[in-house]
Design a protein around this motif. Structure first.
Motif, PDB file in Angstrom:
ATOM      1  N   SER A  44       0.823  -1.201   0.000  1.00 47.88           N
ATOM      2  CA  SER A  44       0.000   0.000   0.000  1.00 47.88           C
ATOM      3  C   SER A  44       0.855   1.249   0.000  1.00 47.88           C
ATOM      4  CB  SER A  44      -0.895   0.006   1.241  1.00 47.88           C
ATOM      5  OG  SER A  44      -1.663   1.181   1.289  1.00 47.88           O
ATOM      6  N   GLY A  45       0.347   2.272  -0.669  1.00 46.88           N
ATOM      7  CA  GLY A  45       1.000   3.571  -0.610  1.00 46.88           C
ATOM      8  C   GLY A  45       0.623   4.323   0.651  1.00 46.88           C
ATOM      9  N   GLY A  46      -0.233   3.744   1.476  1.00 47.66           N
ATOM     10  CA  GLY A  46      -0.652   4.415   2.707  1.00 47.66           C
ATOM     11  C   GLY A  46      -2.133   4.739   2.679  1.00 47.66           C
ATOM     12  N   ALA A  47      -2.544   5.645   3.529  1.00 47.33           N
ATOM     13  CA  ALA A  47      -3.957   6.044   3.548  1.00 47.33           C
ATOM     14  C   ALA A  47      -4.283   6.773   2.244  1.00 47.33           C
ATOM     15  CB  ALA A  47      -4.225   6.948   4.741  1.00 47.33           C
ATOM     16  N   ARG A  48      -5.541   6.703   1.816  1.00 46.93           N
ATOM     17  CA  ARG A  48      -5.926   7.320   0.544  1.00 46.93           C
ATOM     18  C   ARG A  48      -6.336   8.771   0.758  1.00 46.93           C
ATOM     19  NH1 ARG A  48      -9.554   3.821  -3.255  1.00 46.93           N
ATOM     20  NH2 ARG A  48      -7.631   2.623  -3.164  1.00 46.93           N
ATOM     21  N   MET A  49      -5.413   9.676   0.405  1.00 48.09           N
ATOM     22  CA  MET A  49      -5.643  11.090   0.715  1.00 48.09           C
ATOM     23  C   MET A  49      -6.905  11.648   0.065  1.00 48.09           C
ATOM     24  SD  MET A  49      -2.779  13.123  -1.470  1.00 48.09           S
ATOM     25  CE  MET A  49      -2.872  13.218  -3.241  1.00 48.09           C
ATOM     26  N   GLN A  50      -7.316  11.050  -1.041  1.00 47.40           N
ATOM     27  CA  GLN A  50      -8.501  11.557  -1.735  1.00 47.40           C
ATOM     28  C   GLN A  50      -9.787  11.342  -0.931  1.00 47.40           C
ATOM     29  OE1 GLN A  50      -6.203   9.547  -3.075  1.00 47.40           O
ATOM     30  NE2 GLN A  50      -5.581  10.258  -5.099  1.00 47.40           N
ATOM     31  N   GLU A  51      -9.708  10.574   0.161  1.00 45.72           N
ATOM     32  CA  GLU A  51     -10.883  10.395   1.011  1.00 45.72           C
ATOM     33  C   GLU A  51     -10.711  11.118   2.345  1.00 45.72           C
ATOM     34  OE1 GLU A  51     -12.375   6.368   1.108  1.00 45.72           O
ATOM     35  OE2 GLU A  51     -12.067   6.119  -1.048  1.00 45.72           O
ATOM     36  N   GLY A  52      -9.746  12.020   2.399  1.00 42.44           N
ATOM     37  CA  GLY A  52      -9.574  12.871   3.578  1.00 42.44           C
ATOM     38  C   GLY A  52      -9.381  12.079   4.863  1.00 42.44           C
ATOM     39  N   ALA A  53      -9.794  12.671   5.969  1.00 44.92           N
ATOM     40  CA  ALA A  53      -9.581  12.049   7.274  1.00 44.92           C
ATOM     41  C   ALA A  53     -10.375  10.759   7.435  1.00 44.92           C
ATOM     42  CB  ALA A  53      -9.931  13.036   8.386  1.00 44.92           C
ATOM     43  N   VAL A  54     -11.396  10.576   6.591  1.00 50.19           N
ATOM     44  CA  VAL A  54     -12.165   9.325   6.642  1.00 50.19           C
ATOM     45  C   VAL A  54     -11.241   8.135   6.368  1.00 50.19           C
ATOM     46  CG1 VAL A  54     -13.986   8.010   5.481  1.00 50.19           C
ATOM     47  CG2 VAL A  54     -14.368  10.403   6.076  1.00 50.19           C
ATOM     48  N   SER A  55     -10.289   8.323   5.453  1.00 54.35           N
ATOM     49  CA  SER A  55      -9.365   7.221   5.161  1.00 54.35           C
ATOM     50  C   SER A  55      -8.433   6.972   6.345  1.00 54.35           C
ATOM     51  CB  SER A  55      -8.563   7.506   3.891  1.00 54.35           C
ATOM     52  OG  SER A  55      -7.676   8.585   4.084  1.00 54.35           O
ATOM     53  N   LEU A  56      -8.039   8.046   7.012  1.00 57.29           N
ATOM     54  CA  LEU A  56      -7.193   7.901   8.201  1.00 57.29           C
ATOM     55  C   LEU A  56      -7.905   7.034   9.260  1.00 57.29           C
ATOM     56  CD1 LEU A  56      -4.546   8.922   9.551  1.00 57.29           C
ATOM     57  CD2 LEU A  56      -5.866  10.831  10.452  1.00 57.29           C
ATOM     58  N   MET A  57      -9.209   7.268   9.391  1.00 57.70           N
ATOM     59  CA  MET A  57      -9.972   6.539  10.411  1.00 57.70           C
ATOM     60  C   MET A  57     -10.062   5.038  10.112  1.00 57.70           C
ATOM     61  SD  MET A  57     -10.585   8.769  12.592  1.00 57.70           S
ATOM     62  CE  MET A  57      -9.508  10.124  12.184  1.00 57.70           C
ATOM     63  N   GLN A  58      -9.850   4.667   8.838  1.00 62.20           N
ATOM     64  CA  GLN A  58      -9.884   3.235   8.495  1.00 62.20           C
ATOM     65  C   GLN A  58      -8.777   2.484   9.226  1.00 62.20           C
ATOM     66  OE1 GLN A  58     -12.633   2.352   6.768  1.00 62.20           O
ATOM     67  NE2 GLN A  58     -12.979   4.565   6.877  1.00 62.20           N
ATOM     68  N   MET A  59      -7.694   3.195   9.539  1.00 60.48           N
ATOM     69  CA  MET A  59      -6.599   2.557  10.285  1.00 60.48           C
ATOM     70  C   MET A  59      -7.081   2.123  11.665  1.00 60.48           C
ATOM     71  SD  MET A  59      -3.602   5.297   9.337  1.00 60.48           S
ATOM     72  CE  MET A  59      -2.440   4.756  10.594  1.00 60.48           C
TER      73      MET A  59
END
Lengths: 276, 267
Positions: free
Chosen positions: A156-171
């Motif tokens: 993975s390249g990391g969290a998907r920035m195009q989904e904003g903080a919502v992607s961060l919360m997936q962690m």
């Protein structure tokens, strides 16, 4: 270890024999998918490990005909109207035939049932957005309910920035599911493959009971360039490789592809009947 | 409510004039005893932590601190914690769990430190372990983003039962500067990236990532801390009434529902 025989696959089956081109991440040479399936996705030109599409990864590990896919319908969407994301998703979906950057399901390995997820680097760099978070969370919940171990192939390249903080919360969401699965006494084996970085390294990639890595895979948190800029020094060549992580105590073993199925099978067998 | 644009807010919270984490600690908690070190490798001064009272409730506090002057800032990596900082935080959270003390985290970081030493000591693994442990920690956790909530380095102190945002605080998956460089190869367009990323306190409430916004009272620090203290204490009192099982189930559900995707097709 490979399914060399051409099998007839029913419609909607998890695996097809569709031909497509795959680029070697090492020497950039282009190869036919069928050719790479025969070599275990080892580049015939340079001998390096080529990044394996998620379905082929599962096909290479699962007992023939044993994979059953889950939650195939979960699809990434551009809910923040982020510049270029809609087109990026359409392109990824068209190119890969996938709806998200992860394939999940259940399989058998050397006869032992196991839940599995595999990330697909061709889909928006396998970055971790809502669809990936939801599918992985559901997989761990399913595995907990069915009392199955989980084998996860990360890249993975990391969290998907195009989904904003919502992607961060997936962690946090996925970590919660891993935690519950773990508290139920169940096994999670992670295989880190090239490249596993950022939010993926800082969550599910590093939460396994047993952490395996493929040779020479890039595994790290911060990008190499960012680290070089921050510290102002050149980094050693092996920085953030699987071998570097093994040396520093962050993975259990570096496993070559030809041994992976046997190694995983042995680990799974050692846990059968345990954990209750 | 803040009238600043997202990028202006980012500038505001990054301003040296903005109160740092330690100042909030002194204002919010009384009878503090600072506790140091991760017991594995080192003490990370980017995280200031210990035990004290908030409105009469004994708590463990964990705050990211950017430092007051340039000397302190350099020692604290400008508020970017090292792996040992996250491991110290985790040690104190486990200690809080043992003594059934709630945990209050104050978050203000551009992100986890990006350096060769951090990588060697497992920056990613340290954050992952915090997430894994926090999702099962048997004591209430309330986190407040007091300035910048920068990516995984912020989340590692915010996998909590309740998350509050200060009025001008921001929370982002990637720094707007970094995002702009990737998107347009132009860090100068951070202003646009800040809009696209939806980083404001109101955005966080709308997306279900934060429970509420605490007014900064036009920059009156005492009024702000008074309100923040009341808000945190109220949440801690409510959370402390929950049986552990319910607390953990609610924490799981809180994150479980975050995410936007479509579901259709064959299954």
């Amino acid at each position: 270890m490979l399914n060399r025989k051409k099998r007839r696959i029913p419609e909607g089956a998890p695996f097809t024999d569709e031909e497509f081109d795959v680029v070697c991440s090492g020497c950039k040479s282009v190869h036919k998918r069928s050719e790479l399936l025969k070599t275990g996705y080892i580049c015939p030109d340079c001998g390096r490990y080529v990044r394996v599409p998620a379905r082929d990864r599962i096909r290479m590990i699962a007992d023939s005909g044993s994979f059953y896919e889950l939650d195939r319908g979960i699809t990434s969407v551009d809910f923040l109207d982020f510049p270029g994301y809609g087109e990026k998703l359409e392109k990824a979906k068209k190119q890969t035939g996938e709806r998200s950057a992860v394939v999940t399901g259940v399989m058998r390995v050397l006869g032992i049932p196991c839940a599995v997820f595999a990330m697909d680097s061709r889909f928006v760099m396998a970055s971790m957005g809502s669809a990936v978070g939801e599918k992985i969370t559901r997989l761990f919940e399913y595995a907990e309910e069915m009392r199955l171990p989980v084998f996860g192939v990360t890249c993975s390249g990391g969290a998907r920035m195009q989904e904003g903080a919502v992607s961060l919360m997936q962690m946090a969401k996925c970590s919660g599911a891993v935690r519950r699965h773990s508290d139920a006494g169940l096994l999670y084996v992670a295989l880190l493959t090239d490249p596993t970085t950022g939010g993926m390294t800082a969550s599910i990639a590093m939460e396994g009971d047993i952490t395996l890595a493929e040779p020479h895979a890039l595994v790290g948190f911060a990008g190499r360039r960012v680290v070089e800029q921050t510290t102002g020094t050149a980094l050693p060549d092996d920085f953030q490789t699987s071998e570097f992580l093994l040396d520093h105590g962050f993975v259990d073993a570096v496993v070559v592809r030809s041994d992976l199925r046997d190694t995983l099978g042995r680990i799974l067998r050692l846990h059968v009947g345990g954990g209750d | 409510m803040s009238t600043l644009t997202p990028y202006e807010r980012l500038k505001t919270v990054r301003s040296p004039a903005r109160p740092n984490g330690e100042k909030y600690v002194r204002a919010l908690f009384s009878d503090c005893v600072e506790l140091c070190g991760d017991r594995r490798f080192a003490e990370d001064p980017a995280i200031v932590s210990g035990i004290g009272y908030i409105d009469g409730i004994a708590v463990t506090y964990i705050a990211v601190d950017r430092g007051e002057d340039i000397e302190a800032r350099m020692k604290k990596h400008f508020g970017c914690p090292m792996p040992e900082g996250y491991r110290k935080a985790l040690r104190l959270m486990k200690q809080a769990e043992k003594f059934r003390r709630p945990v209050v985290c104050l978050v203000d970081t551009m992100g986890a430190f990006c350096g060769a030493d951090g990588e060697e000591r497992g920056q990613g693994q340290a954050i992952a372990e915090n997430l894994f442990e926090m999702m099962g920690l048997k004591t209430p956790i309330v986190s407040v983003i007091i300035g910048e909530g920068g990516s995984g380095g912020a989340l590692a102190l915010a996998a909590a039962d309740r998350v509050y945002m200060l009025e001008n605080a921001v929370y982002s998956v990637i720094s707007p500067d970094g995002c702009a460089s990737i998107l347009w190869r132009d860090a100068g367009r951070a202003h646009d990236a800040a809009e696209c990323l939806h980083i404001t306190a109101e955005d966080m409430v709308k997306l279900g990532i934060a429970e509420g916004v605490v007014s900064e009272h036009g920059g009156d620090f005492d009024l702000l801390c008074g309100e923040l203290q009341k808000t945190v204490a109220r949440e801690l009192r409510a959370l402390s009434k929950l049986p552990t099982e319910k607390l953990l189930a609610a924490r799981y559900a809180r994150f479980r529902r975050i995410g936007v995707y479509e579901e259709g097709g064959d299954r």
